[in-house]
Design a protein around this motif. Structure first.
Motif, PDB file in Angstrom:
ATOM      1  N   ALA A  97       8.276   6.935   8.280  1.00 25.48           N
ATOM      2  CA  ALA A  97       6.829   7.063   8.503  1.00 25.48           C
ATOM      3  C   ALA A  97       6.502   8.507   8.856  1.00 25.48           C
ATOM      4  CB  ALA A  97       6.379   6.112   9.623  1.00 25.48           C
ATOM      5  N   PRO A  98       6.478   9.408   7.864  1.00 25.44           N
ATOM      6  CA  PRO A  98       6.291  10.839   8.135  1.00 25.44           C
ATOM      7  C   PRO A  98       5.006  11.170   8.875  1.00 25.44           C
ATOM      8  CG  PRO A  98       6.930  10.445   5.845  1.00 25.44           C
ATOM      9  CD  PRO A  98       6.624   9.115   6.440  1.00 25.44           C
ATOM     10  N   ASP A  99       3.994  10.321   8.736  1.00 27.76           N
ATOM     11  CA  ASP A  99       2.710  10.599   9.380  1.00 27.76           C
ATOM     12  C   ASP A  99       2.661  10.133  10.829  1.00 27.76           C
ATOM     13  OD1 ASP A  99       2.949   7.997   8.418  1.00 27.76           O
ATOM     14  OD2 ASP A  99       0.771   7.689   8.410  1.00 27.76           O
ATOM     15  N   ARG A 100       3.767   9.581  11.351  1.00 31.04           N
ATOM     16  CA  ARG A 100       3.733   9.021  12.699  1.00 31.04           C
ATOM     17  C   ARG A 100       4.768   9.653  13.633  1.00 31.04           C
ATOM     18  NH1 ARG A 100       2.766   3.335  14.046  1.00 31.04           N
ATOM     19  NH2 ARG A 100       1.498   4.494  15.515  1.00 31.04           N
ATOM     20  N   THR A 101       5.224  10.841  13.306  1.00 28.83           N
ATOM     21  CA  THR A 101       6.260  11.486  14.125  1.00 28.83           C
ATOM     22  C   THR A 101       5.770  11.816  15.531  1.00 28.83           C
ATOM     23  OG1 THR A 101       5.638  13.619  13.168  1.00 28.83           O
ATOM     24  CG2 THR A 101       7.483  12.452  12.146  1.00 28.83           C
ATOM     25  N   ASP A 102       4.444  11.890  15.720  1.00 27.36           N
ATOM     26  CA  ASP A 102       3.909  12.249  17.031  1.00 27.36           C
ATOM     27  C   ASP A 102       4.138  11.165  18.082  1.00 27.36           C
ATOM     28  OD1 ASP A 102       2.083  10.747  15.422  1.00 27.36           O
ATOM     29  OD2 ASP A 102       0.539  11.089  16.933  1.00 27.36           O
ATOM     30  N   ILE A 103       4.501   9.943  17.655  1.00 30.71           N
ATOM     31  CA  ILE A 103       4.709   8.875  18.637  1.00 30.71           C
ATOM     32  C   ILE A 103       6.078   8.990  19.312  1.00 30.71           C
ATOM     33  CG2 ILE A 103       3.198   7.314  17.358  1.00 30.71           C
ATOM     34  CD1 ILE A 103       5.667   5.785  16.454  1.00 30.71           C
ATOM     35  N   VAL A 104       6.993   9.792  18.759  1.00 27.32           N
ATOM     36  CA  VAL A 104       8.318   9.956  19.357  1.00 27.32           C
ATOM     37  C   VAL A 104       8.237  11.018  20.441  1.00 27.32           C
ATOM     38  CG1 VAL A 104      10.749  10.440  18.937  1.00 27.32           C
ATOM     39  CG2 VAL A 104       9.376   9.368  17.148  1.00 27.32           C
ATOM     40  N   LYS A 105       8.602  10.650  21.667  1.00 29.11           N
ATOM     41  CA  LYS A 105       8.429  11.541  22.812  1.00 29.11           C
ATOM     42  C   LYS A 105       9.720  11.633  23.625  1.00 29.11           C
ATOM     43  CE  LYS A 105       3.612  10.076  22.944  1.00 29.11           C
ATOM     44  NZ  LYS A 105       2.594   9.286  23.666  1.00 29.11           N
ATOM     45  N   MET A 106      10.046  12.845  24.022  1.00 24.36           N
ATOM     46  CA  MET A 106      11.213  13.082  24.873  1.00 24.36           C
ATOM     47  C   MET A 106      10.797  12.923  26.331  1.00 24.36           C
ATOM     48  SD  MET A 106      14.406  13.999  25.101  1.00 24.36           S
ATOM     49  CE  MET A 106      15.425  14.417  26.521  1.00 24.36           C
ATOM     50  N   TYR A 107      11.451  11.976  27.044  1.00 21.32           N
ATOM     51  CA  TYR A 107      11.107  11.765  28.451  1.00 21.32           C
ATOM     52  C   TYR A 107      11.872  12.756  29.322  1.00 21.32           C
ATOM     53  CZ  TYR A 107      10.622   9.688  33.037  1.00 21.32           C
ATOM     54  OH  TYR A 107      10.351   9.509  34.366  1.00 21.32           O
ATOM     55  N   THR A 108      11.141  13.498  30.152  1.00 21.60           N
ATOM     56  CA  THR A 108      11.764  14.522  31.003  1.00 21.60           C
ATOM     57  C   THR A 108      11.365  14.382  32.472  1.00 21.60           C
ATOM     58  OG1 THR A 108       9.929  16.036  30.482  1.00 21.60           O
ATOM     59  CG2 THR A 108      11.915  16.204  29.118  1.00 21.60           C
TER      60      THR A 108
ATOM     61  N   GLU B  29      17.666  12.400  16.719  1.00 22.27           N
ATOM     62  CA  GLU B  29      18.035  11.407  15.711  1.00 22.27           C
ATOM     63  C   GLU B  29      16.874  10.456  15.440  1.00 22.27           C
ATOM     64  OE1 GLU B  29      21.635   9.290  16.489  1.00 22.27           O
ATOM     65  OE2 GLU B  29      22.703  11.076  17.142  1.00 22.27           O
ATOM     66  N   THR B  30      16.229  10.006  16.520  1.00 13.58           N
ATOM     67  CA  THR B  30      15.099   9.087  16.367  1.00 13.58           C
ATOM     68  C   THR B  30      13.952   9.759  15.630  1.00 13.58           C
ATOM     69  OG1 THR B  30      15.724   8.018  18.457  1.00 13.58           O
ATOM     70  CG2 THR B  30      13.510   7.575  17.626  1.00 13.58           C
ATOM     71  N   LEU B  31      13.664  10.999  15.982  1.00 14.01           N
ATOM     72  CA  LEU B  31      12.594  11.746  15.331  1.00 14.01           C
ATOM     73  C   LEU B  31      12.872  11.890  13.837  1.00 14.01           C
ATOM     74  CD1 LEU B  31       9.957  13.347  15.716  1.00 14.01           C
ATOM     75  CD2 LEU B  31      11.356  15.371  16.150  1.00 14.01           C
ATOM     76  N   ASN B  32      14.110  12.208  13.480  1.00 12.36           N
ATOM     77  CA  ASN B  32      14.465  12.357  12.070  1.00 12.36           C
ATOM     78  C   ASN B  32      14.318  11.040  11.318  1.00 12.36           C
ATOM     79  OD1 ASN B  32      15.061  15.089  12.289  1.00 12.36           O
ATOM     80  ND2 ASN B  32      17.209  14.722  12.809  1.00 12.36           N
ATOM     81  N   TYR B  33      14.679   9.927  11.992  1.00 11.71           N
ATOM     82  CA  TYR B  33      14.564   8.634  11.318  1.00 11.71           C
ATOM     83  C   TYR B  33      13.094   8.267  11.089  1.00 11.71           C
ATOM     84  CZ  TYR B  33      15.146   3.772  10.079  1.00 11.71           C
ATOM     85  OH  TYR B  33      15.094   2.574   9.413  1.00 11.71           O
TER      86      TYR B  33
ATOM     87  N   GLY C 181       0.783  -1.232   0.000  1.00 17.43           N
ATOM     88  CA  GLY C 181       0.000   0.000   0.000  1.00 17.43           C
ATOM     89  C   GLY C 181       0.809   1.273   0.000  1.00 17.43           C
ATOM     90  N   LYS C 182       2.153   1.181   0.036  1.00 22.52           N
ATOM     91  CA  LYS C 182       2.974   2.388   0.084  1.00 22.52           C
ATOM     92  C   LYS C 182       2.997   3.073  -1.287  1.00 22.52           C
ATOM     93  CE  LYS C 182       4.103   2.178   4.375  1.00 22.52           C
ATOM     94  NZ  LYS C 182       5.374   1.675   4.873  1.00 22.52           N
ATOM     95  N   PRO C 183       2.988   4.417  -1.306  1.00 18.82           N
ATOM     96  CA  PRO C 183       2.986   5.144  -2.590  1.00 18.82           C
ATOM     97  C   PRO C 183       4.323   5.006  -3.316  1.00 18.82           C
ATOM     98  CG  PRO C 183       3.184   6.674  -0.755  1.00 18.82           C
ATOM     99  CD  PRO C 183       2.926   5.331  -0.150  1.00 18.82           C
ATOM    100  N   GLU C 184       4.271   5.246  -4.622  1.00 14.02           N
ATOM    101  CA  GLU C 184       5.454   5.097  -5.469  1.00 14.02           C
ATOM    102  C   GLU C 184       6.589   6.010  -5.036  1.00 14.02           C
ATOM    103  OE1 GLU C 184       6.622   5.932 -10.150  1.00 14.02           O
ATOM    104  OE2 GLU C 184       4.545   5.504  -9.597  1.00 14.02           O
ATOM    105  N   GLU C 185       6.272   7.256  -4.651  1.00 15.41           N
ATOM    106  CA  GLU C 185       7.317   8.219  -4.298  1.00 15.41           C
ATOM    107  C   GLU C 185       8.115   7.740  -3.096  1.00 15.41           C
ATOM    108  OE1 GLU C 185       4.130   8.894  -4.595  1.00 15.41           O
ATOM    109  OE2 GLU C 185       4.033  10.024  -6.484  1.00 15.41           O
ATOM    110  N   GLU C 186       7.433   7.198  -2.087  1.00 11.62           N
ATOM    111  CA  GLU C 186       8.119   6.745  -0.873  1.00 11.62           C
ATOM    112  C   GLU C 186       9.054   5.590  -1.167  1.00 11.62           C
ATOM    113  OE1 GLU C 186       7.022   4.869   3.518  1.00 11.62           O
ATOM    114  OE2 GLU C 186       5.505   6.045   2.437  1.00 11.62           O
ATOM    115  N   LEU C 187       8.597   4.627  -1.975  1.00 12.63           N
ATOM    116  CA  LEU C 187       9.426   3.476  -2.303  1.00 12.63           C
ATOM    117  C   LEU C 187      10.622   3.891  -3.163  1.00 12.63           C
ATOM    118  CD1 LEU C 187       6.675   0.803  -3.059  1.00 12.63           C
ATOM    119  CD2 LEU C 187       7.982   1.096  -0.969  1.00 12.63           C
ATOM    120  N   GLU C 188      10.396   4.823  -4.090  1.00 12.24           N
ATOM    121  CA  GLU C 188      11.477   5.271  -4.952  1.00 12.24           C
ATOM    122  C   GLU C 188      12.533   6.035  -4.147  1.00 12.24           C
ATOM    123  OE1 GLU C 188      12.097   7.458  -9.290  1.00 12.24           O
ATOM    124  OE2 GLU C 188      10.078   7.161  -8.468  1.00 12.24           O
TER     125      GLU C 188
END
Length: 508
Positions: free
Chosen positions: A269-280, A260-264, A195-202
């Motif tokens: 998965a550009p639509d899922r960046t909100d799951i990366v959280k900095m623990y403080t 680094e994790t956020l950038n990766y 289901g991934k779009p062509e641009e992402e795979l390319e």
């Protein structure tokens, strides 16, 4: 299922914990900047050719030579060597990428002496890390893994994961990759590509091509034995292989590693960046999320799992042995057969978790409680297969033998995770003798005074065992209140920490 990843970063070590529904299922402790990881590509030199083993020992810089079997050379080994030889010849000249004519595949039942000789330079990839007295295991069938695709140089084959069931989607992916890939590159399309779009795979394919170019550029610059292309950080590898819709959160307690994790995640998965959280939080992250307690409960020689039942786990050089015991449960159960069956079913769930948690590989022998009926034995076998199904590591399970033993083989690519859950006696430090003990509260007070003198902001955090914390908090005025009065109420913060021994403390 709620899956969460926790990344604890220390100066010399990184600990990665994966939980499913807040239950710890995978744990990794990795030294920072470690070499010889699975996926690393090296330019090595043949040290010995062993026709009797049909294998060669390769020097890649490890203290022991790495092992390369003939069957791990890959069918296009001659083409790879021809390409490598041209790269080596251009080390001091032309920087362009050489083009080679494809050679015939090597024979499936050939001899290692026909294709390798001592002193020859080879391009190899680590498939099994050094374990105990053995060096790394290698392959010459080089591959570069991405989130959705795996790039295989010197192959023209495009394969699609069998887990993608839709024929229409399989055809779409295969046509897409066939169209964009250059000649002499093969590709494996992974399950997550569905289901991934062509641009992402390319974009991902082009990124892997660039990594291959970096590898060859490095080979041109260095002399063996040297690293040509390193695998990503273990946390990124886990994200690459694990990230799924059930992944709810990724907690990181280090600012630079969080970025680094956020950038990766933005890349895969550009639509899922909100799951990366900095623990403080004030408490250490593993304590706050109850991971430290689970590690101590789950990684010892004896592991309790249900109603007093427990496992005894022993790891040896040759195999891993797990003994299932009913414990207190057997005293209250009127029917021994059903009791054994219920304990064994619960044990199967815990054993599957322990194999993932400790990353146990090789041969695993499980001694279940004896059961008389064939129906119960078959149901236990099916339960074990069901519990092991989520395990991504290759494994094979055999039915119970007539002695009540179950044999499991699980691919071993790195040493078994071993965590010492015992603690040295805080009073004698393991000597069996005690001398005069300085009151721990005086030691803490001296440490606070020393730390306050060195810190510019004048703020101190003290962590100590819950028992010591309760003692310091007892009475009025408590010792904590006395310290706050002496050093300033806003300058000192004292917290309990289960990770510390009974008389241990940390001041920061």
């Amino acid at each position: 299922m709620n899956a969460e990843l926790f990344i604890n970063v220390a100066p010399d070590e990184m600990t990665i914990a994966l939980t499913e529904d807040r239950r710890l299922v995978e744990l990794r402790k990795e030294k920072r900047n470690v070499q010889f990881e699975v996926g690393d590509i090296y330019i090595g030199k043949v040290h010995k050719v062993m026709p009797g083993l049909n294998a060669a020992f390769i020097n890649i810089g490890y203290e022991k030579d790495a092992f390369l079997h003939y069957l791990d050379l890959g069918p296009q080994f001659k083409t790879l060597q021809k390409f490598l030889q041209q790269v080596i010849e251009r080390r001091n000249g032309d920087n362009s990428m050489p083009h080679v004519k494809r050679e015939n595949d090597i024979e499936k039942d050939g001899s290692i002496a026909d294709v390798l000789s001592a002193g020859q330079e080879v391009l190899v990839q680590v498939v099994k890390e050094p374990i105990s007295t053995k060096g790394p295991r290698l392959t010459s069938e080089i591959s570069i893994a991405g989130r959705n695709l795996v790039l295989i140089p010197f192959s023209d084959k495009v394969s699609v994961s069998k887990k993608i069931r839709s024929g229409e989607e399989r055809n779409r992916l295969k046509k897409l990759i066939t169209r964009i890939k250059p000649k002499d590159f093969g590709v494996i399309i992974r399950t997550v590509a569905e289901g991934k779009p062509e641009e992402e795979l390319e974009d991902e394919f082009n990124t892997m091509l660039r990594r291959w170019d970096e590898c060859i550029a490095r080979v041109r610059e260095v002399r063996p034995p040297s690293l040509a292309l390193g695998e990503m950080e273990r946390s990124s590898v886990m994200l690459r292989d694990l990230l799924s819709p059930s992944f709810n959160s990724i907690y990181v307690d280090d600012k630079s590693f969080y970025e680094e994790t956020l950038n990766y995640v933005k890349q895969i998965a550009p639509d899922r960046t909100d799951i990366v959280k900095m623990y403080t939080g004030n408490l250490p992250m593993f304590e706050n999320f109850n991971i430290e307690k689970q590690i101590k409960q789950s990684c010892g020689r004896t592991v309790s799992f249900k109603s007093g039942a427990y496992l005894i786990i022993e790891t040896t050089e040759a195999l891993n042995v797990i003994d299932v015991n009913s414990g207190n449960r057997s005293k209250s159960a009127p029917d021994q057969e059903n009791n054994a069956f219920e304990v064994n079913l619960a044990a199967a769930e815990e054993i599957a978790r322990q194999l993932r948690l400790r990353d146990m590989g090789g041969i695993v022998v499980v001694d279940f409680i004896d059961m008389q009926t064939a129906e119960h034995r078959n149901k236990l076998y099916e339960k074990m297969k069901e519990c092991m199904a989520p395990d991504r590591t290759k494994h094979n399970i055999l039915p119970l033998s007539k002695f009540g033993l179950m044999q499991i083989t699980r691919q071993r690519v790195r040493p078994v995770m071993t965590i010492d859950t015992t603690e040295v006696c805080p009073l004698c430090n393991g000597t069996g003798k005690t001398g005069m003990q300085i009151d721990v509260k005086d030691l803490i007070e001296h440490a606070i005074e020393h730390t306050l003198e060195e810190k510019e902001d004048g703020k101190v955090i003290v962590r100590c065992h819950p028992y010591i914390y309760a003692y310091l908090k007892k009475g009025f005025p408590s010792q904590i209140l006395k310290w706050k009065t002496k050093f300033g109420f806003g300058n000192i913060n004292i917290m309990a920490s289960e990770a510390l021994g009974i008389v241990e403390f940390k001041v920061s």
